[in-house]
Structures are given as structure tokens and as C-alpha cells.
Design a protein around this motif. Structure first.
Motif, PDB file in Angstrom:
ATOM      1  N   LEU A 129       2.385  21.099   2.114  1.00 44.20           N
ATOM      2  CA  LEU A 129       3.272  20.450   1.388  1.00 44.20           C
ATOM      3  C   LEU A 129       3.202  21.129  -0.075  1.00 44.20           C
ATOM      4  CD1 LEU A 129       2.936  16.581   2.231  1.00 44.20           C
ATOM      5  CD2 LEU A 129       4.679  18.228   2.781  1.00 44.20           C
ATOM      6  N   ILE A 130       2.105  21.713  -0.547  1.00 48.61           N
ATOM      7  CA  ILE A 130       2.009  22.370  -1.853  1.00 48.61           C
ATOM      8  C   ILE A 130       1.770  23.769  -1.540  1.00 48.61           C
ATOM      9  CG2 ILE A 130       1.187  20.093  -3.043  1.00 48.61           C
ATOM     10  CD1 ILE A 130      -1.591  21.231  -2.881  1.00 48.61           C
ATOM     11  N   GLY A 131       1.695  24.506  -0.435  1.00 50.92           N
ATOM     12  CA  GLY A 131       1.604  25.645   0.005  1.00 50.92           C
ATOM     13  C   GLY A 131       0.411  26.277  -0.485  1.00 50.92           C
ATOM     14  N   ALA A 132      -0.785  25.519   0.089  1.00 49.85           N
ATOM     15  CA  ALA A 132      -2.130  25.977  -0.491  1.00 49.85           C
ATOM     16  C   ALA A 132      -3.233  25.686   0.459  1.00 49.85           C
ATOM     17  CB  ALA A 132      -2.545  24.988  -1.689  1.00 49.85           C
ATOM     18  N   MET A 133      -4.054  26.372   0.424  1.00 44.27           N
ATOM     19  CA  MET A 133      -5.367  26.142   1.245  1.00 44.27           C
ATOM     20  C   MET A 133      -6.517  25.964   0.336  1.00 44.27           C
ATOM     21  SD  MET A 133      -4.940  29.334   3.630  1.00 44.27           S
ATOM     22  CE  MET A 133      -3.878  30.443   2.551  1.00 44.27           C
ATOM     23  N   ASN A 134      -7.602  25.060   0.830  1.00 40.91           N
ATOM     24  CA  ASN A 134      -8.864  24.648   0.002  1.00 40.91           C
ATOM     25  C   ASN A 134     -10.115  25.224   0.995  1.00 40.91           C
ATOM     26  OD1 ASN A 134     -10.481  24.072  -2.098  1.00 40.91           O
ATOM     27  ND2 ASN A 134     -11.247  22.331  -0.757  1.00 40.91           N
ATOM     28  N   PHE A 135     -10.785  26.278   0.471  1.00 44.12           N
ATOM     29  CA  PHE A 135     -12.114  26.737   1.171  1.00 44.12           C
ATOM     30  C   PHE A 135     -13.157  25.952   0.579  1.00 44.12           C
ATOM     31  CE2 PHE A 135      -8.668  29.830   2.240  1.00 44.12           C
ATOM     32  CZ  PHE A 135      -8.984  30.042   3.169  1.00 44.12           C
ATOM     33  N   VAL A 136     -14.125  25.495   1.494  1.00 43.46           N
ATOM     34  CA  VAL A 136     -15.191  24.693   1.115  1.00 43.46           C
ATOM     35  C   VAL A 136     -16.198  25.898   1.515  1.00 43.46           C
ATOM     36  CG1 VAL A 136     -16.876  22.711   1.589  1.00 43.46           C
ATOM     37  CG2 VAL A 136     -14.431  22.551   1.371  1.00 43.46           C
ATOM     38  N   LEU A 137     -17.291  26.416   0.626  1.00 45.05           N
ATOM     39  CA  LEU A 137     -18.110  27.550   1.007  1.00 45.05           C
ATOM     40  C   LEU A 137     -19.394  26.643   0.882  1.00 45.05           C
ATOM     41  CD1 LEU A 137     -16.525  30.159  -1.180  1.00 45.05           C
ATOM     42  CD2 LEU A 137     -15.945  29.835   1.141  1.00 45.05           C
ATOM     43  N   ARG A 138     -20.216  26.580   1.902  1.00 44.97           N
ATOM     44  CA  ARG A 138     -21.434  25.943   1.554  1.00 44.97           C
ATOM     45  C   ARG A 138     -22.509  27.008   1.603  1.00 44.97           C
ATOM     46  NH1 ARG A 138     -18.116  23.186   5.072  1.00 44.97           N
ATOM     47  NH2 ARG A 138     -17.991  20.884   4.407  1.00 44.97           N
ATOM     48  N   ASP A 139     -23.568  26.550   0.851  1.00 45.70           N
ATOM     49  CA  ASP A 139     -25.120  27.504   0.417  1.00 45.70           C
ATOM     50  C   ASP A 139     -24.197  28.543  -0.136  1.00 45.70           C
ATOM     51  OD1 ASP A 139     -26.666  25.659   1.628  1.00 45.70           O
ATOM     52  OD2 ASP A 139     -26.323  26.478   3.399  1.00 45.70           O
TER      53      ASP A 139
END
Length: 103
Positions: free
Chosen positions: A61-71
Motif C-alpha cells: 500500500l505504500i510501495g515499500a519493503m522492510n528488511f529485518v537483518l539479524r545479527d
């Protein structure tokens, strides 16, 4: 082309986990980026910076991605000896990732 030609980015951190958003300038590029900015490619592109898993969350809906990078922060902001303990420069590094032109 580079990812920065299609999108901008923001970051945030919590402990040893880094969030990196990828936000399209043009919503028409979103489907194209979903194909080419994958968890596997992000992890490979960032190399040794990310020691753990990469998870992608899609926000169409906002044309975005969120990447969660662990460690990804050398033990966390208060423990890391890294110059950029908060990982703000990781967004710039990610935006250097090569992405094919949209056909």
C-alpha cells in the motif's frame, strides 16, 4: 542500474537487529523490485555485515519493503566496536545493489 535509482531507504536498530526499509519513488516499480530485491540477494549483497537471517516484509500500500537483518550490528549498539554501530550506512550500501532496468 542501482537500487538507489528506484528507491530510497531508512534504517532503525534494536539491539543487534537492524531494520532497513526500501521505499519506491514510483509505485509502478514496486512489483519489479519485489522480484529483484529478495532476502537472498540482500544478504549476499551485504556480505559479512549480516551474520544472521534476513526477513523481508512487503508493504504494497505504500510501495515499500522492510528488511529485518539479524545479527547485523556487531553485538548491538552499546557493545559494538564498529564506527557505525547503529548501521545507518547499511542503507546506503544496500542502495548500491544492482537491479536490472524495468522492461
Amino acid at each position: 542500474m542501482k537500487l538507489r535509482d528506484f528507491a530510497h531507504s531508512r534504517t532503525g536498530d534494536k539491539g543487534n537487529t537492524l531494520n532497513v526499509s526500501v521505499i519506491c519513488y514510483d509505485e509502478q516499480d514496486y512489483a519489479h523490485l519485489l522480484l529483484h530485491v529478495t532476502e537472498e540477494r540482500v544478504k549476499a549483497h551485504l556480505g559479512d555485515v549480516v551474520q544472521g537471517d534476513v526477513t523481508r516484509y512487503e508493504l504494497p500500500l505504500i510501495g515499500a519493503m522492510n528488511f529485518v537483518l539479524r545479527d547485523a550490528l556487531g553485538g548491538g549498539v552499546t557493545r559494538s566496536l564498529a564506527i557505525d554501530a547503529h548501521g545507518k550506512s547499511v542503507s546506503s550500501a544496500l542502495l548500491d545493489m544492482k537491479v536490472p532496468a524495468r522492461g
